[in-house]
Design a protein around this motif. Structure first.
Motif, PDB file in Angstrom:
ATOM      1  N   SER A 149       0.817  -1.215   0.000  1.00 51.80           N
ATOM      2  CA  SER A 149       0.000   0.000   0.000  1.00 51.80           C
ATOM      3  C   SER A 149       0.849   1.262   0.000  1.00 51.80           C
ATOM      4  CB  SER A 149      -0.907   0.004   1.237  1.00 51.80           C
ATOM      5  OG  SER A 149      -0.102   0.032   2.398  1.00 51.80           O
ATOM      6  N   LYS A 150       2.150   1.100  -0.162  1.00 53.68           N
ATOM      7  CA  LYS A 150       3.016   2.276  -0.141  1.00 53.68           C
ATOM      8  C   LYS A 150       2.862   3.043  -1.448  1.00 53.68           C
ATOM      9  CE  LYS A 150       6.054   0.499   3.315  1.00 53.68           C
ATOM     10  NZ  LYS A 150       7.359   0.481   3.868  1.00 53.68           N
ATOM     11  N   PRO A 151       2.895   4.382  -1.385  1.00 54.86           N
ATOM     12  CA  PRO A 151       2.565   5.186  -2.563  1.00 54.86           C
ATOM     13  C   PRO A 151       3.612   5.193  -3.674  1.00 54.86           C
ATOM     14  CG  PRO A 151       3.211   6.586  -0.744  1.00 54.86           C
ATOM     15  CD  PRO A 151       3.136   5.195  -0.205  1.00 54.86           C
ATOM     16  N   ILE A 152       4.870   4.939  -3.349  1.00 54.27           N
ATOM     17  CA  ILE A 152       5.903   4.943  -4.390  1.00 54.27           C
ATOM     18  C   ILE A 152       6.750   3.695  -4.232  1.00 54.27           C
ATOM     19  CG2 ILE A 152       6.006   7.451  -4.667  1.00 54.27           C
ATOM     20  CD1 ILE A 152       8.371   7.519  -2.813  1.00 54.27           C
ATOM     21  N   SER A 153       7.450   3.343  -5.275  1.00 54.10           N
ATOM     22  CA  SER A 153       8.259   2.131  -5.209  1.00 54.10           C
ATOM     23  C   SER A 153       9.350   2.293  -4.156  1.00 54.10           C
ATOM     24  CB  SER A 153       8.881   1.839  -6.569  1.00 54.10           C
ATOM     25  OG  SER A 153       9.994   2.679  -6.784  1.00 54.10           O
ATOM     26  N   TYR A 154       9.835   1.177  -3.678  1.00 54.68           N
ATOM     27  CA  TYR A 154      10.842   1.217  -2.620  1.00 54.68           C
ATOM     28  C   TYR A 154      12.114   1.906  -3.083  1.00 54.68           C
ATOM     29  CZ  TYR A 154       7.792  -2.008  -0.218  1.00 54.68           C
ATOM     30  OH  TYR A 154       6.721  -2.569   0.405  1.00 54.68           O
ATOM     31  N   LYS A 155      12.499   1.673  -4.334  1.00 52.89           N
ATOM     32  CA  LYS A 155      13.709   2.323  -4.839  1.00 52.89           C
ATOM     33  C   LYS A 155      13.524   3.832  -4.852  1.00 52.89           C
ATOM     34  CE  LYS A 155      16.761   2.815  -8.757  1.00 52.89           C
ATOM     35  NZ  LYS A 155      17.105   2.446 -10.114  1.00 52.89           N
ATOM     36  N   HIS A 156      12.405   4.309  -5.365  1.00 56.74           N
ATOM     37  CA  HIS A 156      12.187   5.755  -5.420  1.00 56.74           C
ATOM     38  C   HIS A 156      12.018   6.346  -4.029  1.00 56.74           C
ATOM     39  CE1 HIS A 156      10.906   4.682  -9.643  1.00 56.74           C
ATOM     40  NE2 HIS A 156      11.959   5.457  -9.783  1.00 56.74           N
ATOM     41  N   LYS A 157      11.490   5.570  -3.116  1.00 56.49           N
ATOM     42  CA  LYS A 157      11.308   6.054  -1.746  1.00 56.49           C
ATOM     43  C   LYS A 157      12.664   6.389  -1.108  1.00 56.49           C
ATOM     44  CE  LYS A 157       8.832   4.689   2.403  1.00 56.49           C
ATOM     45  NZ  LYS A 157       8.112   3.603   3.055  1.00 56.49           N
ATOM     46  N   ILE A 158      13.631   5.479  -1.238  1.00 57.89           N
ATOM     47  CA  ILE A 158      14.934   5.739  -0.621  1.00 57.89           C
ATOM     48  C   ILE A 158      15.649   6.879  -1.332  1.00 57.89           C
ATOM     49  CG2 ILE A 158      16.298   4.016  -1.913  1.00 57.89           C
ATOM     50  CD1 ILE A 158      16.777   4.803   1.775  1.00 57.89           C
ATOM     51  N   LEU A 159      15.519   6.973  -2.656  1.00 54.91           N
ATOM     52  CA  LEU A 159      16.185   8.048  -3.388  1.00 54.91           C
ATOM     53  C   LEU A 159      15.583   9.396  -3.033  1.00 54.91           C
ATOM     54  CD1 LEU A 159      16.692   6.421  -6.891  1.00 54.91           C
ATOM     55  CD2 LEU A 159      18.191   6.371  -4.906  1.00 54.91           C
ATOM     56  N   ARG A 160      14.273   9.463  -2.867  1.00 56.20           N
ATOM     57  CA  ARG A 160      13.632  10.722  -2.478  1.00 56.20           C
ATOM     58  C   ARG A 160      14.077  11.152  -1.082  1.00 56.20           C
ATOM     59  NH1 ARG A 160       7.202  11.399  -2.325  1.00 56.20           N
ATOM     60  NH2 ARG A 160       7.382  10.930  -0.137  1.00 56.20           N
ATOM     61  N   GLU A 161      14.158  10.200  -0.173  1.00 59.81           N
ATOM     62  CA  GLU A 161      14.604  10.528   1.185  1.00 59.81           C
ATOM     63  C   GLU A 161      16.054  10.992   1.177  1.00 59.81           C
ATOM     64  OE1 GLU A 161      14.737  11.324   5.133  1.00 59.81           O
ATOM     65  OE2 GLU A 161      12.969  10.961   3.899  1.00 59.81           O
ATOM     66  N   MET A 162      16.906  10.372   0.353  1.00 56.81           N
ATOM     67  CA  MET A 162      18.303  10.795   0.275  1.00 56.81           C
ATOM     68  C   MET A 162      18.405  12.225  -0.247  1.00 56.81           C
ATOM     69  SD  MET A 162      19.861   7.250  -1.225  1.00 56.81           S
ATOM     70  CE  MET A 162      21.437   7.934  -1.691  1.00 56.81           C
ATOM     71  N   LYS A 163      17.590  12.570  -1.242  1.00 58.38           N
ATOM     72  CA  LYS A 163      17.574  13.937  -1.769  1.00 58.38           C
ATOM     73  C   LYS A 163      17.169  14.916  -0.670  1.00 58.38           C
ATOM     74  CE  LYS A 163      15.054  16.947  -4.915  1.00 58.38           C
ATOM     75  NZ  LYS A 163      14.647  17.849  -3.852  1.00 58.38           N
ATOM     76  N   ASP A 164      16.134  14.574   0.095  1.00 59.75           N
ATOM     77  CA  ASP A 164      15.698  15.436   1.197  1.00 59.75           C
ATOM     78  C   ASP A 164      16.788  15.566   2.258  1.00 59.75           C
ATOM     79  OD1 ASP A 164      13.286  15.694  -0.113  1.00 59.75           O
ATOM     80  OD2 ASP A 164      12.193  14.322   1.210  1.00 59.75           O
ATOM     81  N   GLN A 165      17.470  14.461   2.562  1.00 58.43           N
ATOM     82  CA  GLN A 165      18.550  14.503   3.553  1.00 58.43           C
ATOM     83  C   GLN A 165      19.662  15.433   3.091  1.00 58.43           C
ATOM     84  OE1 GLN A 165      19.426  10.306   3.748  1.00 58.43           O
ATOM     85  NE2 GLN A 165      18.595  10.158   5.805  1.00 58.43           N
ATOM     86  N   LEU A 166      20.032  15.322   1.823  1.00 59.19           N
ATOM     87  CA  LEU A 166      21.101  16.166   1.291  1.00 59.19           C
ATOM     88  C   LEU A 166      20.708  17.638   1.337  1.00 59.19           C
ATOM     89  CD1 LEU A 166      23.902  16.157   0.016  1.00 59.19           C
ATOM     90  CD2 LEU A 166      22.818  15.884  -2.199  1.00 59.19           C
ATOM     91  N   ASP A 167      19.476  17.942   0.969  1.00 60.56           N
ATOM     92  CA  ASP A 167      18.993  19.329   1.044  1.00 60.56           C
ATOM     93  C   ASP A 167      19.051  19.856   2.476  1.00 60.56           C
ATOM     94  OD1 ASP A 167      18.473  19.744  -1.632  1.00 60.56           O
ATOM     95  OD2 ASP A 167      16.363  19.193  -1.488  1.00 60.56           O
ATOM     96  N   ARG A 168      18.524  19.076   3.406  1.00 56.48           N
ATOM     97  CA  ARG A 168      18.509  19.523   4.809  1.00 56.48           C
ATOM     98  C   ARG A 168      19.920  19.702   5.343  1.00 56.48           C
ATOM     99  NH1 ARG A 168      14.027  15.726   5.126  1.00 56.48           N
ATOM    100  NH2 ARG A 168      15.466  14.125   5.809  1.00 56.48           N
TER     101      ARG A 168
END
Length: 175
Positions: free
Chosen positions: A36-55
């Protein structure tokens, strides 16, 4: 009627020092038919990494010298499904305009005596990941220490970079 369940994008593991994140991990079950997760697992980790880098980069204060160290700031992520996993890394380019993501390695967790050599290779990759993260921590520490020793008017952030010489414009070729 029950309220509709909202899907989030939190990941399973975060590595944080103070309020800065340097690493994330997402695990999943390969055979999950009820995903039931909204995005694939691969894209989920990549999106979080992008957010981490921005922060991370928004928290730092730079000098004209330490801004060059941005190329050494990398966040890492592990995507693990079943006995297999992938390790990713993400960083800015020198112009601070693009993210680069690459898969540093794939690994498999062995479950038999015959898989010991493969498991040792996976362990080597995990230890390399640890060294990469330690190098990032050293870079961030260096940038923070320099900022503490610098007058505040000589510091800037990612959001207010100093003016630099613009890139030369390409002239259209005559046909």
């Amino acid at each position: 009627m029950s309220p509709k369940k909202k899907s989030g994008h939190k990941i399973d593991i975060l590595f944080r020092i103070d309020d800065m994140e340097y690493f994330g991990s997402e695990t999943y079950v390969d055979e999950d038919p009820q995903n039931s997760k909204p995005i694939s697992y691969k894209h989920k980790i990549l999106r979080e990494m992008k957010d981490q880098l921005d922060r991370l980069l928004k928290k730092l204060k730079f000098t004209r010298e330490t801004i060059k160290e941005i190329k050494n700031i990398v966040v890492h992520g592990i995507n693990q499904g079943g006995l297999k996993g992938k390790i990713y890394a993400m960083y800015y380019d020198n112009n601070l305009q693009y993210y680069f993501v690459f898969e540093t390695c794939r690994y498999r967790i062995g479950t038999t005596w015959g898989s010991i050599p493969e498991s040792l290779m996976s362990l080597k990759d995990i230890l390399c990941l640890k060294e990469d993260i330690n190098n990032v921590l050293d870079t961030v520490k260096k940038i923070k220490l320099t900022a503490l020793r610098t007058k505040s008017e000589d510091l800037f952030t990612i959001d207010n970079l100093p003016e630099t010489t613009p890139s030369p414009k390409k002239t259209p070729k005559n046909k």
